[in-house]
Design a protein around this motif. Structure first.
Motif, mmCIF file in Angstrom:
data_model
loop_
_atom_site.group_PDB
_atom_site.id
_atom_site.type_symbol
_atom_site.label_atom_id
_atom_site.label_comp_id
_atom_site.label_asym_id
_atom_site.label_seq_id
_atom_site.Cartn_x
_atom_site.Cartn_y
_atom_site.Cartn_z
ATOM 1 N N ILE A 1 13.561 -47.340 -2.714
ATOM 2 C CA ILE A 1 12.824 -46.590 -3.742
ATOM 3 C C ILE A 1 13.783 -45.903 -4.706
ATOM 4 O O ILE A 1 13.600 -45.937 -5.930
ATOM 5 C CB ILE A 1 11.891 -45.559 -3.076
ATOM 6 C CG1 ILE A 1 10.761 -46.276 -2.323
ATOM 7 C CG2 ILE A 1 11.313 -44.610 -4.123
ATOM 8 C CD1 ILE A 1 9.886 -45.362 -1.500
ATOM 9 N N ILE A 2 14.834 -45.276 -4.167
ATOM 10 C CA ILE A 2 15.800 -44.554 -5.012
ATOM 11 C C ILE A 2 16.493 -45.497 -5.983
ATOM 12 O O ILE A 2 16.596 -45.210 -7.192
ATOM 13 C CB ILE A 2 16.838 -43.822 -4.124
ATOM 14 C CG1 ILE A 2 16.174 -42.665 -3.374
ATOM 15 C CG2 ILE A 2 18.002 -43.311 -4.979
ATOM 16 C CD1 ILE A 2 17.049 -42.029 -2.314
ATOM 17 N N LEU A 3 16.992 -46.639 -5.474
ATOM 18 C CA LEU A 3 17.690 -47.579 -6.354
ATOM 19 C C LEU A 3 16.739 -48.182 -7.375
ATOM 20 O O LEU A 3 17.130 -48.439 -8.527
ATOM 21 C CB LEU A 3 18.356 -48.684 -5.534
ATOM 22 C CG LEU A 3 19.248 -49.649 -6.331
ATOM 23 C CD1 LEU A 3 20.343 -48.887 -7.073
ATOM 24 C CD2 LEU A 3 19.860 -50.709 -5.419
ATOM 25 N N THR A 4 15.493 -48.398 -6.998
ATOM 26 C CA THR A 4 14.505 -48.932 -7.935
ATOM 27 C C THR A 4 14.218 -47.938 -9.048
ATOM 28 O O THR A 4 14.088 -48.316 -10.224
ATOM 29 C CB THR A 4 13.204 -49.283 -7.197
ATOM 30 O OG1 THR A 4 13.486 -50.212 -6.145
ATOM 31 C CG2 THR A 4 12.193 -49.923 -8.144
ATOM 32 N N ILE A 5 14.132 -46.665 -8.718
ATOM 33 C CA ILE A 5 13.928 -45.630 -9.740
ATOM 34 C C ILE A 5 15.117 -45.587 -10.709
ATOM 35 O O ILE A 5 14.934 -45.513 -11.929
ATOM 36 C CB ILE A 5 13.723 -44.250 -9.075
ATOM 37 C CG1 ILE A 5 12.356 -44.209 -8.369
ATOM 38 C CG2 ILE A 5 13.828 -43.126 -10.103
ATOM 39 C CD1 ILE A 5 12.120 -42.947 -7.571
ATOM 40 N N ILE A 6 16.322 -45.654 -10.157
ATOM 41 C CA ILE A 6 17.524 -45.653 -11.008
ATOM 42 C C ILE A 6 17.517 -46.861 -11.942
ATOM 43 O O ILE A 6 17.798 -46.752 -13.146
ATOM 44 C CB ILE A 6 18.795 -45.652 -10.137
ATOM 45 C CG1 ILE A 6 18.910 -44.335 -9.362
ATOM 46 C CG2 ILE A 6 20.040 -45.877 -11.003
ATOM 47 C CD1 ILE A 6 20.036 -44.309 -8.346
ATOM 48 N N THR A 7 17.174 -48.023 -11.390
ATOM 49 C CA THR A 7 17.122 -49.248 -12.193
ATOM 50 C C THR A 7 16.104 -49.132 -13.312
ATOM 51 O O THR A 7 16.361 -49.536 -14.455
ATOM 52 C CB THR A 7 16.778 -50.453 -11.299
ATOM 53 O OG1 THR A 7 17.759 -50.577 -10.259
ATOM 54 C CG2 THR A 7 16.739 -51.743 -12.110
ATOM 55 N N ALA A 8 14.941 -48.588 -12.997
ATOM 56 C CA ALA A 8 13.889 -48.429 -14.006
ATOM 57 C C ALA A 8 14.327 -47.485 -15.115
ATOM 58 O O ALA A 8 14.065 -47.727 -16.309
ATOM 59 C CB ALA A 8 12.610 -47.923 -13.350
ATOM 60 N N LEU A 9 15.008 -46.413 -14.756
ATOM 61 C CA LEU A 9 15.477 -45.451 -15.752
ATOM 62 C C LEU A 9 16.533 -46.085 -16.663
ATOM 63 O O LEU A 9 16.498 -45.893 -17.888
ATOM 64 C CB LEU A 9 16.049 -44.214 -15.061
ATOM 65 C CG LEU A 9 15.042 -43.317 -14.335
ATOM 66 C CD1 LEU A 9 15.757 -42.227 -13.543
ATOM 67 C CD2 LEU A 9 14.064 -42.697 -15.325
ATOM 68 N N VAL A 10 17.451 -46.828 -16.079
ATOM 69 C CA VAL A 10 18.485 -47.495 -16.875
ATOM 70 C C VAL A 10 17.847 -48.535 -17.795
ATOM 71 O O VAL A 10 18.191 -48.648 -18.983
ATOM 72 C CB VAL A 10 19.534 -48.157 -15.958
ATOM 73 C CG1 VAL A 10 20.496 -49.018 -16.779
ATOM 74 C CG2 VAL A 10 20.306 -47.102 -15.172
ATOM 75 N N PHE A 11 16.897 -49.298 -17.248
ATOM 76 C CA PHE A 11 16.213 -50.333 -18.030
ATOM 77 C C PHE A 11 15.483 -49.700 -19.215
ATOM 78 O O PHE A 11 15.549 -50.213 -20.343
ATOM 79 C CB PHE A 11 15.229 -51.092 -17.142
ATOM 80 C CG PHE A 11 14.618 -52.296 -17.802
ATOM 81 C CD1 PHE A 11 15.205 -53.537 -17.691
ATOM 82 C CD2 PHE A 11 13.444 -52.172 -18.548
ATOM 83 C CE1 PHE A 11 14.643 -54.651 -18.315
ATOM 84 C CE2 PHE A 11 12.874 -53.270 -19.165
ATOM 85 C CZ PHE A 11 13.478 -54.514 -19.048
ATOM 86 N N SER A 12 14.791 -48.595 -18.971
ATOM 87 C CA SER A 12 14.017 -47.937 -20.028
ATOM 88 C C SER A 12 14.929 -47.363 -21.112
ATOM 89 O O SER A 12 14.498 -47.166 -22.257
ATOM 90 C CB SER A 12 13.152 -46.827 -19.436
ATOM 91 O OG SER A 12 13.944 -45.770 -18.922
ATOM 92 N N TYR A 13 16.168 -47.086 -20.773
ATOM 93 C CA TYR A 13 17.131 -46.566 -21.752
ATOM 94 C C TYR A 13 17.572 -47.662 -22.726
ATOM 95 O O TYR A 13 17.743 -47.410 -23.930
ATOM 96 C CB TYR A 13 18.345 -45.992 -21.033
ATOM 97 C CG TYR A 13 19.399 -45.429 -21.958
ATOM 98 C CD1 TYR A 13 19.263 -44.154 -22.513
ATOM 99 C CD2 TYR A 13 20.536 -46.173 -22.301
ATOM 100 C CE1 TYR A 13 20.224 -43.635 -23.373
ATOM 101 C CE2 TYR A 13 21.495 -45.669 -23.158
ATOM 102 C CZ TYR A 13 21.344 -44.405 -23.680
ATOM 103 O OH TYR A 13 22.306 -43.900 -24.533
ATOM 104 N N PHE A 14 17.729 -48.893 -22.206
ATOM 105 C CA PHE A 14 18.233 -49.983 -23.034
ATOM 106 C C PHE A 14 17.117 -50.844 -23.637
ATOM 107 O O PHE A 14 17.326 -51.511 -24.646
ATOM 108 C CB PHE A 14 19.163 -50.888 -22.214
ATOM 109 C CG PHE A 14 20.485 -50.251 -21.890
ATOM 110 C CD1 PHE A 14 21.490 -50.175 -22.840
ATOM 111 C CD2 PHE A 14 20.714 -49.711 -20.630
ATOM 112 C CE1 PHE A 14 22.712 -49.582 -22.546
ATOM 113 C CE2 PHE A 14 21.930 -49.117 -20.324
ATOM 114 C CZ PHE A 14 22.934 -49.054 -21.287
#
Length: 261
Positions: free
Chosen positions: A174-187
């Motif tokens: 869950i933690i890594l998925t949240i981080i991935t989603a945040l990074v994706f939403s930035y780019f």
């Protein structure tokens, strides 16, 4: 085994994403093949448990569910496929019984209906970005679960279904998925600037991905097999590698459809 898995991923992931980037008709072909191979693996697993699947109507129903949008009046086609399954049952009874019918129908609908959302996603304006997000979040759950489970995993989640799964690994996914989603939403533009939407989506997808994984594990346990197939070196079959994705894609599709656009 680990080396084989890494080599397959290094070759397979760019190939997979490259095909999707090309758009239609390659998009339909890819998920069509994925669905047919996945159903073939499922029906073979049933045979291992001495279940006699209704094969021809199952493949027909799978294709109808996968390409339901392209078919238009899908209700008629679904009715015909369902009647055909009943005809096969009646003609071949008692070699094929109600349990065979039920198991055949369940797996076909599960794979065909849910994976069909991946094909529906091709109609989105940012279809490649969204399908990329779907895969990235799914893979993040797998990787996070593996790493956190290896490092800190102690408390078993479902020992009878998947002995290696732990609550610590689940949280890591869950933690890594949240981080991935945040990074994706930035780019990438996801259709919303609301951070809460991104966090909810990531949490929801990761949780669903883990249930999808465990559901296929339950089927494999029931049928007495370790892997659903062997088509992907080091990873098993389509249902082994894309078990989470199959359940994630309709959730992500629905979230995008009703919350973001």
């Amino acid at each position: 085994m680990l080396k084989t898995r890494i080599v397959t991923a290094v070759i397979g992931i760019p190939l997979l994403l490259g095909v999707l980037y090309l758009g239609q008709p390659y998009w339909n072909i890819l998920f069509g093949i994925m669905g047919v191979v996945g159903l073939n693996e499922y029906l073979k697993m049933l045979k291992n448990h001495d279940i006699h699947p209704i094969e021809i109507p199952s493949y027909l129903l799978l294709l109808i569910l996968l390409f339901r949008q392209q078919l238009g009046s899908v209700s008629l086609y679904l009715l015909l496929a369902f009647i055909l399954m009943i005809v096969f049952l009646v003609i071949q009874y008692p070699r094929i019984n109600i349990a065979d019918f039920a198991f055949s129908l369940m797996g076909t609908v599960y794979i065909g209906y849910l994976l069909g959302f991946a094909i529906l996603m091709a109609d989105f304006e940012k279809s490649f970005s969204y399908i990329l997000l779907c895969f990235l979040l799914t893979w993040s759950t797998d990787v996070g679960g593996y790493l956190f489970g290896k490092l800190w995993g102690k408390r078993k989640m479902t020992a009878q279904l998947s002995p290696n799964k732990t609550w610590e690994g689940s949280m890591g996914g869950i933690i890594l998925t949240i981080i991935t989603a945040l990074v994706f939403s930035y780019f990438y533009e996801m259709g919303t600037s609301n951070l809460a939407y991104v966090l909810i989506l990531a949490f929801l997808v990761s949780a669903v991905a883990q249930f999808g994984d465990l559901f296929i594990s339950a089927i494999k346990r029931f049928c007495g097999v370790k892997d659903a197939g062997h088509i992907i070196p080091g990873h098993g079959g389509v249902l082994d590698r894309f078990d989470s994705f199959i359940l994630v894609v309709p959730v992500l599709y629905s979230f995008i459809r009703f919350m973001l656009i």
